[in-house]
Design a protein around this motif. Structure first.
Motif, mmCIF file in Angstrom:
data_model
loop_
_atom_site.group_PDB
_atom_site.id
_atom_site.type_symbol
_atom_site.label_atom_id
_atom_site.label_comp_id
_atom_site.label_asym_id
_atom_site.label_seq_id
_atom_site.Cartn_x
_atom_site.Cartn_y
_atom_site.Cartn_z
ATOM 1 N N ASN A 1 -43.735 29.937 -19.928
ATOM 2 C CA ASN A 1 -45.070 29.959 -20.609
ATOM 3 C C ASN A 1 -45.137 30.659 -21.930
ATOM 4 O O ASN A 1 -46.263 30.973 -22.420
ATOM 5 N N SER A 2 -44.011 30.650 -22.460
ATOM 6 C CA SER A 2 -43.994 30.984 -24.199
ATOM 7 C C SER A 2 -43.542 29.939 -24.912
ATOM 8 O O SER A 2 -43.311 29.021 -24.551
ATOM 9 N N GLU A 3 -43.569 30.258 -26.201
ATOM 10 C CA GLU A 3 -43.168 29.459 -27.228
ATOM 11 C C GLU A 3 -41.690 28.819 -26.994
ATOM 12 O O GLU A 3 -41.206 27.971 -27.584
ATOM 13 N N PHE A 4 -40.829 29.723 -26.201
ATOM 14 C CA PHE A 4 -39.478 29.948 -26.237
ATOM 15 C C PHE A 4 -38.907 28.797 -25.105
ATOM 16 O O PHE A 4 -37.603 28.447 -24.833
ATOM 17 N N ASN B 1 -37.545 25.682 -23.234
ATOM 18 C CA ASN B 1 -37.063 24.557 -23.704
ATOM 19 C C ASN B 1 -36.395 23.667 -22.361
ATOM 20 O O ASN B 1 -37.031 23.894 -21.263
ATOM 21 N N GLN C 1 -44.254 18.745 -18.043
ATOM 22 C CA GLN C 1 -43.914 19.300 -19.366
ATOM 23 C C GLN C 1 -42.564 18.826 -19.880
ATOM 24 O O GLN C 1 -42.438 18.530 -21.154
ATOM 25 N N ARG D 1 -42.320 16.655 -23.329
ATOM 26 C CA ARG D 1 -41.901 17.407 -24.486
ATOM 27 C C ARG D 1 -40.146 17.332 -24.874
ATOM 28 O O ARG D 1 -39.657 17.350 -26.273
#
Length: 267
Positions: A215-218, A220, A246, A250
């Motif tokens: 749920n974070s920008e990190f 991958n 996702q 992404r």
């Protein structure tokens, strides 16, 4: 099995370059000194060596290992007693795949500054890479016991990764949890802890840790794929599909996306 996140390798080359270059420029106590040291107290030879070492660290971070090594040589020509230069030299030789020279450099740094936690940490990672796991844990322990050591979270993290590689899963979990307690925002710690728990069959606990990462920008490709496998094992199809969406959107060209499309949930 992938214990260290792929951009953990970055981190292992990056964070390991913790050089105590600021002690004489910012003010502080030099090891063994009983008086407060200010910039004007820095000997000329050490000042020249420090400038060279700062250049070396910059080149090292840019991947120019041989140029960095030349700058380290210049630093040591100016001041052969500069422990931080030997520490960085050890990291450079690790990158250049010269293990004997790397270990010799770390040992020389510790002869000059036996209580330097950063050098003990780097030596521990060197031992871990060489599958000398007992030596690695001992070196990490020395780092954690060093007076004023400020990077305990990263050392617990790397120790946990090393223990996991050695098959010491219980010890690895304890180390990674300790790292998480000190720095809950480190994505490498969170990923490796979740991976360890999932592989031990504790997927509910793994999900607890991994959700905050995804749920974070990190997030991958690796963390999303691990999330898919965790939710799939827990038979939470909707959550698994959301994470898979996702992943495919992404990171469509990643090996994790390919594994999902093959249905390789147990690889």
């Amino acid at each position: 099995m992938t214990w260290a996140w792929r951009w953990c390798a970055l981190w292992m080359g990056m964070v390991l370059v913790t050089l105590q270059l600021g002690c004489t420029t910012q003010g502080g106590r030099m090891e063994g000194d009983s008086v407060w040291v200010t910039p004007s107290d820095e000997p000329e030879a050490r000042r020249r060596a420090r400038i060279r070492l700062e250049l070396a660290a910059g080149y090292f971070e840019q991947g120019q290992a041989t140029v960095a090594l030349d700058e380290v040589k210049q630093a040591l020509n100016a001041d052969p007693t500069f422990a931080a230069a030997y520490n960085l030299r050890g990291l450079i030789f690790m990158r250049l795949e010269e293990p004997r020279l790397a270990e010799d450099s770390f040992q020389q740094a510790l002869r000059l500054a036996p209580r330097d936690g950063d050098t003990w940490h780097n030596l521990g990672w060197f031992y871990c890479q060489a599958d000398r796991h007992t030596d690695a844990v001992q070196a990490f322990g020395r780092a954690l016991q060093s007076p004023g050591y400020r990077s305990a979270a990263r050392t617990w993290m790397v120790q946990g990764i090393c223990q996991a590689r050695a098959g010491q899963r219980l010890e690895a979990e304890q180390s990674l949890i300790r790292s998480f307690e000190l720095d809950s925002g480190n994505p490498i710690t969170v990923y490796n802890l979740a991976l360890l728990l999932h592989q031990r069959g504790e997927s509910e606990r793994a999900r607890f840790y991994l959700r905050r990462l995804n749920n974070s920008e990190f997030a991958n490709a690796e963390s999303l794929w691990l999330g898919v496998k965790i939710e799939n094992r827990l038979q939470n199809r909707e959550a698994a599909q959301q994470l898979a969406t996702q992943l495919l959107r992404r990171f469509p060209d990643s090996r994790e996306a390919s594994a999902y499309e093959r249905g390789a949930f147990n690889e």
